[in-house]
Structure formats: C-alpha cells, structure tokens
Design an enzyme around this catalytic site. Sequence first.
Site, PDB file in Angstrom:
ATOM      1  N   SER A 197       0.835  -1.208   0.000  1.00  0.00           N
ATOM      2  CA  SER A 197       0.000   0.000   0.000  1.00  0.00           C
ATOM      3  C   SER A 197       0.868   1.255   0.000  1.00  0.00           C
ATOM      4  CB  SER A 197      -0.938  -0.003   1.198  1.00  0.00           C
ATOM      5  OG  SER A 197      -0.191   0.034   2.390  1.00  0.00           O
ATOM      6  N   ARG A 201       0.340   3.487  -3.227  1.00  0.00           N
ATOM      7  CA  ARG A 201      -0.347   4.761  -2.995  1.00  0.00           C
ATOM      8  C   ARG A 201       0.463   5.912  -3.600  1.00  0.00           C
ATOM      9  NH1 ARG A 201      -0.011   4.840   1.946  1.00  0.00           N
ATOM     10  NH2 ARG A 201      -1.927   3.723   2.404  1.00  0.00           N
ATOM     11  N   ASN A 205      -0.694   7.905  -7.052  1.00  0.00           N
ATOM     12  CA  ASN A 205      -0.993   9.339  -7.034  1.00  0.00           C
ATOM     13  C   ASN A 205      -0.134  10.100  -8.025  1.00  0.00           C
ATOM     14  OD1 ASN A 205      -2.920  10.610  -4.946  1.00  0.00           O
ATOM     15  ND2 ASN A 205      -2.068   8.832  -3.913  1.00  0.00           N
TER      16      ASN A 205
END
Lengths: 274, 157
Positions: A197, A201, A205
């Site tokens: 994660s 992440r 992004n």
Amino acid sequence: MAGDNTAAGYVTHHLEHLKAGSENGFIRFDTWHLDTLFFSTVLGLLMLTVFRIVAVRATSGVPGKLQSFVEVLVGFVDDSVKGSFHGNRGFVAPMALTIFAWVFLWNVMDLIPVDLFPILGQLIGLEYMRVVPSADMSATFALSISVFILILIYSIKGKGVGGFAKEYLTHPFGKNPLLIPANLIINTVELLAKPLSLALRLFGNLYAGELIFILIALLGMTWTGFNVMSLGLFFGQLVAGFGWAVFHILVVTLQAFIFMTLTIVYLGMAHEHH
Amino acid sequence: MGISIPSVLGQMIVFLLFVMFTMKYVWPPIMKAMEEREAKIRDGLAAAEKGKAALAEASSKSDEELKAARTQAQDIIAAANKQATQLVEKAKGDATAEQQRIIASGHAEVEQMAAQARDALRKQVADLAVSGAEQILKREVDAKAHAEILDRLAARI
C-alpha cells in the site's frame, strides 16, 4: 514531439523509461531505469547537500533563514516520530526526515513542465525520459521494501524472535491452536499490505498526476493555426495545467507526508508489545 | 509502465546510504543546535523568573526596613519630646526654687535691715530720751547711778 505524432504515440512515449537493457515485461530483471535512478539520486544529493550545509553551520544562537527552515522540518519530523514511535529515535527520526524530504523532492518533479526534460534529453540524444521518480514503481517499491525490512527488524528488536513469532501465530484471534491458520493468514496479509500500500499509494498518485499533465499537454498539441478551436484548446491547456498544478502542490506535500507518517506508525507498531 | 528489479535494489542501496548520511552528518548537529537553543531559552526564562522573585523580595524587604526606620524615628522623636518636656519642667522647678530662695533671702535681708534700723532707732530714741531726761534732770540724776534703770527703759522701747 518525439515518437509518432499521434496523441497515443505522444502519451506512450512519455510513459517510457530511459532504460539500459532490453527486457520489456511488467517485471524486468535485466533492465535499469536510468532516468529514475539519475533523478532520484541527484535530488537526494541536492537534499543532503543542503542539509549538510545547514548542519555544518548550525548555531544554537539566532538561526538564519535556511537553518530555520531545516529546523522546522527537523522539529516537525521529530515530533511526528515522538508521537508514534516510542523507543530510541536515533535511527528512525533521521530516516523519516530522509523519506519525507526525498519523496517530496521526487514529487515536486511532477510540477516541472512535462516536455521540458524530455526535449532537453533529446538534444543530447536520449530517446526517453521520465523525470518523476515517484511515478516509477521501482523507486516507490525500493522505499517501501526498505521500510518492510525495517518493520521486520524492529519487530524482532522490540519483541524478540519468540515474541514476534508468538504474536504472529496468536494475534489477533487468540491462543487456541485451531486459530493459528487464521492468525497466520491475517498477519501475513497485514504485513504484506504495508509495503504494497505504501508503494502503490505514492506511485498511483504521482503516476496519475503525471498522466493528467501529459493529457493536458495534449490539448495544445492540436494547434492548427490561429483559429477559434486551436486558441480555445490552447487557453484550455493553460487553465487546466494551472489548476492541476495548484492542486498538485497539495498532492506533492501530502503524499510525502503520508509516506513518512505511515512509515513511522508501522515501525512504532512493530516495535511495541501488544 | 513496469518495474525494474535492479533499479529497485539500486534505489534501496542509495536510500540506505542517504539515511546513513542523514543519521551521521545531518540530524545530530541540527538537533544539537536546537536542543542547545531550547536549553538556553529555558535557562533564560528561569533566570528572568528568579530575578523577578529576587526583585519582589528585595522590594518587600526594603519596604519593611523603611517601615521599621519610620517607627524608630517616631520613637526617637517621642523620646526627645519627652526629654525636652522633662528638661523644661526641671528648669521650671529649678527656677521656681531659685525664685523662692531669692525671695526668701530678700525677705531675710529686709527683716535684718529692719531689725538693725529698729535697733538703731531704739538706741537713738534711748539716747534722745536719756539726753532729754538729762537736760530735764540735769542736776538730780546721776548718770552713773541711774544707768541701769535707763538701760532697762531703752530695752523696753
């Protein structure tokens, strides 16, 4: 632009790394992402140079502007670490600062016009160029795997091998031997979810941000001369590019902060007895 | 898009080196400077607090001393006044006694002088009486024979 002159060609070209090696699968064992390595290392050296200059000139009297800035950063990171990690901060706090500042600089590269470095690269004969290290999974996974290893190290340091194994087998459901498989599965998932994660992440992004910048850049590429359509699209590019860049100032900072904070929290959790 | 395993490993090594550098050469000096400044500020504030307390103590002490000095001054003045009154009283008493003495001695002198005058007068009167009686009784009275009588007469006057 480089590549073929269609929109799809432009986008694909922009998402291709400057590589050493010939493999082209999703996971490449024999290929280096030279652009990512170059930019992340240069940015890191820049960061360390500034930090080192401040550290050498650090005074306990009235600090200068640069020292104040770095002190704010150091104080902020130290407070964050203090809040979540209860133990010797000698390693964790400098690491958190490195992560925060480094990831921030990676992300900031996203605000540089998408075509600037690729064009400069082409002038010196480099076909492909991606300048945002955090939009490359190689970089984000490098950090998150490092954090993963640290989580294991701190788990063992905090609880001992036995304690860690015991917690791994009996937490969270209970000590009953029948529950060991369930505990094992959930702990494994939890453990692996952390680096995954973290890396995805940040990557997601910044990759998305970069892609949007590329798409925005496409607006002006349809230039056909001074007509309403071309002017409108050009204006659209300016407005959209500006808006997205402003929004990205938030994303850039936030993602760096999230990466650092989660790292600290994970290490704090790993280090602590339950 | 893709992930390059050698790049991941390379990045990890770079990351490790960067963290080591930060840990050794960046974090400690900056932290030290910050902590030193913190200590300086804390000490400064504590010293200021202490100074303030000392000032308050000194001022209350000086107030007290002033008060004590004032009462002492009052006492001294009162004592001086009392002494002055006593002196005046004593002087007055002395003066009165002196006056009385002077008056008494005056009286005594006057009385003495009066007594002398009276004696002198008596003698003169006696002489006059004797001489008058002599002239009247020239012949019959023998001064020597009647001197005793005449003396008794003079003493009675």
